[in-house]
Write a protein that holds these residues in place. Structure first.
Motif, short mmCIF file in Angstrom:
data_model
loop_
_atom_site.label_atom_id
_atom_site.label_comp_id
_atom_site.label_asym_id
_atom_site.label_seq_id
_atom_site.Cartn_x
_atom_site.Cartn_y
_atom_site.Cartn_z
N ARG A 258 7.79 7.02 1.41
CA ARG A 258 6.69 5.72 1.79
C ARG A 258 5.35 6.31 1.85
NH1 ARG A 258 10.36 3.95 5.95
NH2 ARG A 258 9.92 6.29 6.62
N ASN A 259 5.01 7.39 2.48
CA ASN A 259 3.54 7.88 2.63
C ASN A 259 3.09 8.29 1.14
OD1 ASN A 259 2.72 8.13 5.61
ND2 ASN A 259 5.12 8.90 5.63
N TRP A 260 3.94 8.92 0.57
CA TRP A 260 3.48 9.37 -0.74
C TRP A 260 3.22 8.03 -1.58
CZ3 TRP A 260 5.08 8.03 -5.70
CH2 TRP A 260 4.52 8.65 -6.95
N ARG A 261 4.22 7.25 -1.63
CA ARG A 261 3.78 5.81 -2.47
C ARG A 261 2.94 5.00 -1.88
NH1 ARG A 261 9.57 4.57 -1.66
NH2 ARG A 261 9.05 2.49 -0.68
N ALA A 262 2.34 4.89 -0.58
CA ALA A 262 1.24 4.48 -0.06
C ALA A 262 -0.10 4.70 -0.67
CB ALA A 262 1.31 4.04 1.25
N GLY A 263 0.07 6.39 -0.66
CA GLY A 263 -1.21 6.88 -1.12
C GLY A 263 -1.51 6.83 -2.47
N SER A 264 -0.41 6.81 -3.25
CA SER A 264 -0.33 6.56 -4.73
C SER A 264 -0.80 5.07 -5.12
CB SER A 264 1.00 6.83 -5.43
OG SER A 264 0.99 6.23 -6.82
N MET A 265 -0.57 4.28 -4.36
CA MET A 265 -1.14 2.94 -4.59
C MET A 265 -2.60 2.96 -4.17
SD MET A 265 1.87 0.16 -3.36
CE MET A 265 3.39 0.74 -2.71
N VAL A 282 7.45 1.32 7.55
CA VAL A 282 6.35 2.09 8.33
C VAL A 282 5.95 3.16 7.42
CG1 VAL A 282 8.02 3.54 9.65
CG2 VAL A 282 6.05 3.06 10.56
N VAL A 283 4.50 3.27 7.53
CA VAL A 283 3.91 4.32 6.98
C VAL A 283 3.30 5.08 7.78
CG1 VAL A 283 2.40 4.94 5.09
CG2 VAL A 283 3.71 2.85 4.75
N GLU A 284 3.88 6.28 8.43
CA GLU A 284 3.35 6.62 9.75
C GLU A 284 1.98 7.28 9.34
OE1 GLU A 284 4.12 6.50 12.72
OE2 GLU A 284 6.25 6.30 12.94
N GLY A 285 1.79 8.14 8.21
CA GLY A 285 0.59 8.82 8.06
C GLY A 285 -0.87 8.27 8.11
N ILE A 286 -0.75 6.85 8.17
CA ILE A 286 -2.14 6.30 8.21
C ILE A 286 -2.46 6.40 9.72
CG2 ILE A 286 -3.26 3.91 8.45
CD1 ILE A 286 -1.51 3.44 5.76
N TYR A 310 -9.31 10.51 6.20
CA TYR A 310 -9.86 9.80 7.24
C TYR A 310 -10.97 8.70 6.93
CZ TYR A 310 -11.96 7.90 11.79
OH TYR A 310 -12.21 7.12 12.66
N ARG A 311 -11.87 9.48 5.94
CA ARG A 311 -13.03 8.71 5.37
C ARG A 311 -12.62 7.77 4.41
NH1 ARG A 311 -16.48 10.68 8.49
NH2 ARG A 311 -16.87 12.96 8.78
N VAL A 312 -11.57 7.87 3.72
CA VAL A 312 -11.00 7.05 2.58
C VAL A 312 -10.30 5.82 3.24
CG1 VAL A 312 -9.21 6.83 0.79
CG2 VAL A 312 -10.72 8.72 0.70
N LEU A 313 -9.47 6.15 4.30
CA LEU A 313 -8.64 5.14 4.79
C LEU A 313 -9.71 4.16 5.93
CD1 LEU A 313 -5.56 7.27 5.84
CD2 LEU A 313 -5.75 5.52 4.09
#
Ligand SMILES: NC(=O)c1ccc[n+]([C@@H]2O[C@H](COP(=O)([O-])OP(=O)(O)OC[C@H]3O[C@@H](n4cnc5c(N)ncnc54)[C@H](O)[C@@H]3O)[C@@H](O)[C@H]2O)c1
Ligand SMILES: O=P(O)(O)OC[C@H](O)CO
Length: 340
Positions: A258-265, A282-286, A310-313
């Motif tokens: 889910r973390n990889w998929r969220a990053g890709s989107m 849940v996408v814990e990485g954020i 962090y700056r991107v998110l």
């Protein structure tokens, strides 16, 4: 192996997959769910369509909405709630907790408000003592475990006796192998921090930056995980193991992440709110990126990938600019820059 009762909190994708491992190992599994509807689905249809579509659950798994029912007479508890919900779930368990039990958690994150690790939150709420807590981590996507794909994880505890008891519960000879470890700090930090790098790897793939860049992110990501981990008291060797390199590789490269998929989107330009709505899980990485950003400052450790993410998110930095900033950093010596 004698049959043991295990109370499981909660029936998300990983909690359900671990219920299946325990039930396949012939243990009595009672899983607590927030909703009556989910309990009925598990008990009557033996499915959990929202979190593990198409999986057929072991009919011996029983669901309940009563914490008392789940915990009464339990030998052990397993907590697999999202990190943001861990304290609230532990608080509900408190009145049924007794000192003969031990607790295994499989949560990968920090409590963002306190920056506490997950076992610290559990100990704080349950006052059970760190020797009664174990953490299960490593490369283990729920979708593959439920299909009985060969999976190897690590269980760490301050008490090797507790780690060994947990290993006995989960390990089987067919598809689930468990190693023990005494480095709780290292195993918890490795599991939490790899999600940041997986978001970054997804972002890189979303931007179509290729495999070279992704391999670099994994490698340099490991370097900064080790830096923060050792500053916080972890054994550096833990990061070369299943909870470290193992989980980093699978989360940065698997279609299931889910973390990889969220990053890709995000890399493809989708706003973060929309990404989270589409994920539905849940996408814990954020949250972890925010916690690690503060921890890096607190421990005076350089974490350039985490910093840019962090700056991107949280500061709307354009992902392409973030990559330029990483590529244009001051020249370094590779070996001097890693603190194994
Ligand atoms: N999915 C995996 O393959 C996997 C593997 C290893 C570790 N993990 C870790 O396991 C943890 C849980 O992840 P998941 O994948 O099972 O999540 P999920 O999104 O699949 O499920 C989350 C579950 O938590 C419940 N929940 C949410 N908020 C709650 C609250 N306030 N109180 C009680 N219940 C609440 C939801 O109803 C749902 O059942 C995360 O830390 C994750 O990193 C997941
Ligand atoms: O799907 P993810 O990205 O939350 O990763 C799940 C597990 O942590 C993989 O080991």
């Amino acid at each position: 192996m004698s049959v043991k009762k295990v109370a499981v909190f909660v029936a998300g994708s990983w909690g359900t997959a671990l219920c299946q491992v325990l039930a396949d190992n012939q243990h009595e599994v009672v899983v607590w769910t927030r909703s009556e509807q989910q309990a009925v689905e598990i008990n009557e249809r033996h499915t959990n369509e929202k979190y593990l579509p198409n999986a057929v659950l072991n009919p011996a798994i029983r669901a309940t909405t009563s914490v008392e029912d789940a915990m009464k007479g339990a030998y052990a508890c397993l907590i697999v709630a999202p990190s943001a919900a861990l304290r609230a779930v532990a608080a509900q368990m408190k009145q049924y907790w007794h000192s003969d039990m031990f607790i295994v958690h499989a949560v990968k994150g920090f409590e963002t408000e306190t920056l506490a690790r997950m076992s610290e939150v559990l100990n704080d709420e349950l006052q059970c003592g760190e020797e009664r807590i174990a953490v299960l981590s490593g490369p283990s996507h729920a979708e593959e475990v439920i299909s009985q794909c060969p999976t190897t994880v690590v269980i760490a505890s301050a008490s090797l006796e507790t780690a060994a008891k947990a290993q006995d519960l989960f390990m089987n000879d067919s598809y689930f192998r468990v190693y023990t470890n005494s480095d709780v700090v290292g195993v918890e930090l490795a599991g939490a921090l790899k999600n940041i790098i997986a978001l970054g790897a997804g972002l890189s793939d979303g931007l179509k930056f290729g495999d070279n860049g992704k391999a670099a992110l994994i490698t340099r990501g490991l370097a900064e995980i080790v830096r923060l981990g050792t500053a916080m008291g972890a054994n550096p060797l833990t990061f070369a193991g299943l909870a470290g390199v193992g989980d980093l590789v699978v989360t940065c490269t698997s279609q299931h992440s889910r973390n990889w998929r969220a990053g890709s989107m995000i890399g493809q330009g989708m706003p973060i709110d929309e990404v989270l709505k589409q994920m539905g899980m849940v996408v814990e990485g954020i949250r972890t990126t925010k916690a690690a950003h503060i921890l890096a400052e607190k421990h005076d450790v350089q974490m350039p990938i985490t910093e840019q993410l962090y700056r991107v998110l949280f500061e709307q930095l354009d992902p392409k600019t973030a990559v330029e900033k990483l590529m244009g950093r001051v020249r370094k010596n590779e070996i001097e820059d890693i603190s194994f």
